[in-house]
Design an enzyme around this catalytic site. Sequence first.
Site, PDB file in Angstrom:
ATOM      1  N   ASP A   9      -1.859 141.083  30.884  1.00  0.00           N
ATOM      2  CA  ASP A   9      -1.013 142.246  30.811  1.00  0.00           C
ATOM      3  C   ASP A   9      -1.787 143.310  31.727  1.00  0.00           C
ATOM      4  O   ASP A   9      -3.059 143.308  31.977  1.00  0.00           O
ATOM      5  CB  ASP A   9      -0.869 142.569  29.582  1.00  0.00           C
ATOM      6  CG  ASP A   9      -0.127 143.890  29.238  1.00  0.00           C
ATOM      7  OD1 ASP A   9       0.958 143.984  29.833  1.00  0.00           O
ATOM      8  OD2 ASP A   9      -0.593 145.092  28.563  1.00  0.00           O
ATOM      9  N   LEU A  10      -0.904 144.250  32.163  1.00  0.00           N
ATOM     10  CA  LEU A  10      -1.316 145.318  33.171  1.00  0.00           C
ATOM     11  C   LEU A  10      -1.613 146.656  32.409  1.00  0.00           C
ATOM     12  O   LEU A  10      -2.865 146.986  32.405  1.00  0.00           O
ATOM     13  CB  LEU A  10      -0.269 145.286  34.204  1.00  0.00           C
ATOM     14  CG  LEU A  10      -0.523 146.608  35.284  1.00  0.00           C
ATOM     15  CD1 LEU A  10      -1.990 145.990  35.972  1.00  0.00           C
ATOM     16  CD2 LEU A  10       0.591 146.834  36.136  1.00  0.00           C
ATOM     17  N   LYS A  45       4.224 150.702  23.639  1.00  0.00           N
ATOM     18  CA  LYS A  45       3.426 149.566  24.284  1.00  0.00           C
ATOM     19  C   LYS A  45       3.996 148.230  24.426  1.00  0.00           C
ATOM     20  O   LYS A  45       4.491 147.716  23.379  1.00  0.00           O
ATOM     21  CB  LYS A  45       1.904 149.630  23.702  1.00  0.00           C
ATOM     22  CG  LYS A  45       1.370 151.013  23.905  1.00  0.00           C
ATOM     23  CD  LYS A  45      -0.184 150.736  23.454  1.00  0.00           C
ATOM     24  CE  LYS A  45      -0.887 152.292  23.632  1.00  0.00           C
ATOM     25  NZ  LYS A  45      -2.109 152.192  23.025  1.00  0.00           N
ATOM     26  N   SER A 114       3.278 141.232  33.037  1.00  0.00           N
ATOM     27  CA  SER A 114       3.649 142.584  32.599  1.00  0.00           C
ATOM     28  C   SER A 114       5.372 143.068  32.507  1.00  0.00           C
ATOM     29  O   SER A 114       5.867 142.260  33.213  1.00  0.00           O
ATOM     30  CB  SER A 114       2.863 143.608  33.719  1.00  0.00           C
ATOM     31  OG  SER A 114       3.399 144.713  33.309  1.00  0.00           O
ATOM     32  N   ALA A 115       5.492 143.726  31.559  1.00  0.00           N
ATOM     33  CA  ALA A 115       6.826 144.256  31.225  1.00  0.00           C
ATOM     34  C   ALA A 115       7.215 145.119  32.553  1.00  0.00           C
ATOM     35  O   ALA A 115       8.357 145.478  32.561  1.00  0.00           O
ATOM     36  CB  ALA A 115       7.077 144.811  29.982  1.00  0.00           C
ATOM     37  N   GLU A 169      -3.827 140.926  26.067  1.00  0.00           N
ATOM     38  CA  GLU A 169      -2.855 141.970  25.667  1.00  0.00           C
ATOM     39  C   GLU A 169      -3.150 142.910  24.794  1.00  0.00           C
ATOM     40  O   GLU A 169      -3.981 142.728  23.897  1.00  0.00           O
ATOM     41  CB  GLU A 169      -1.689 141.186  24.572  1.00  0.00           C
ATOM     42  CG  GLU A 169      -0.592 140.878  25.507  1.00  0.00           C
ATOM     43  CD  GLU A 169       0.485 142.169  26.163  1.00  0.00           C
ATOM     44  OE1 GLU A 169      -0.019 143.168  25.677  1.00  0.00           O
ATOM     45  OE2 GLU A 169       1.239 141.845  26.856  1.00  0.00           O
ATOM     46  N   ASP A 170      -2.729 144.170  24.930  1.00  0.00           N
ATOM     47  CA  ASP A 170      -3.122 145.298  24.223  1.00  0.00           C
ATOM     48  C   ASP A 170      -2.086 145.864  23.424  1.00  0.00           C
ATOM     49  O   ASP A 170      -2.203 146.770  22.642  1.00  0.00           O
ATOM     50  CB  ASP A 170      -3.391 146.459  24.966  1.00  0.00           C
ATOM     51  CG  ASP A 170      -2.219 147.330  25.826  1.00  0.00           C
ATOM     52  OD1 ASP A 170      -1.471 146.164  26.432  1.00  0.00           O
ATOM     53  OD2 ASP A 170      -2.067 148.211  25.707  1.00  0.00           O
TER      54      ASP A 170
END
Length: 225
Positions: A9-10, A45, A114-115, A169-170
């Site tokens: 994820d970014l 998030k 990433s979204a 992922e965070d």
Amino acid sequence: MWTRACIFDLDGVIVDTAKYHFLAWKRLTDDLGIIFTEKDNERLKGVSRMASLEIILEIGGKKLAMSEKKELADLKNKWYVERIARMTPQEILPGTLEFINELKRNDVKIALGSASRNTPMILERVGIKNVFDAVADGNSVHKAKPDPEVFFKAADLLDVEAARCAVFEDALAGVEAALNAGMICIGIGDKNILKDAHMVVSGLYEMDLNKLIILEKKLGYEHLI
Ligand code: BG6
Ligand code: MG
């Protein structure tokens, strides 16, 4: 080892843009007279821009027409882009490049999942556009996390089967998306929040190939290799 590809994820994993998202949303909520805290920001998030706005309007108890919502989302993005346009390579989070380089030396493919529709700009600004073998982002997928689409897309682009991918992922929604994709998931952040992840570390500076191999064994992939 079992893992053939790692998908990162970014926002919040490679760069700490969550603070810039928060500041832009805060400016908007101040204008709208909505009380919006850092705790509320946790809920945004990993969530797409429009879905984030919907959550904010729900917090503020406001109902708006789609055209107004679009205007507000555009305004927030304008403020956000003004800030990320000034990002520098120093903002890559500690340990990121070291870990990615170790993976590459061991023939593990690297993708971004990433979204964010601002992914290309952020990668360009922090100078890591060429680090990834594939990029799947909010411009190339339609279903937001926790839907697994973005991670399936990354696996597809890499030509690696989903079961042999590990995701970093965070966000809660991102952890769910990775699990929904049937991928190994390493949470980045707080163990109490990301409790569904297979393992949680504070940042990529705590990761190395050996930890990934130990996790694979714990998950029972050992006999499959
Ligand atoms: C995610 C962030 O990576 O991207 C969310 O965690 C954000 O906070 C989403 O809303 C969409 O980002 P953007 O840049 O397309 O508005
Ligand atoms: Mg994130």
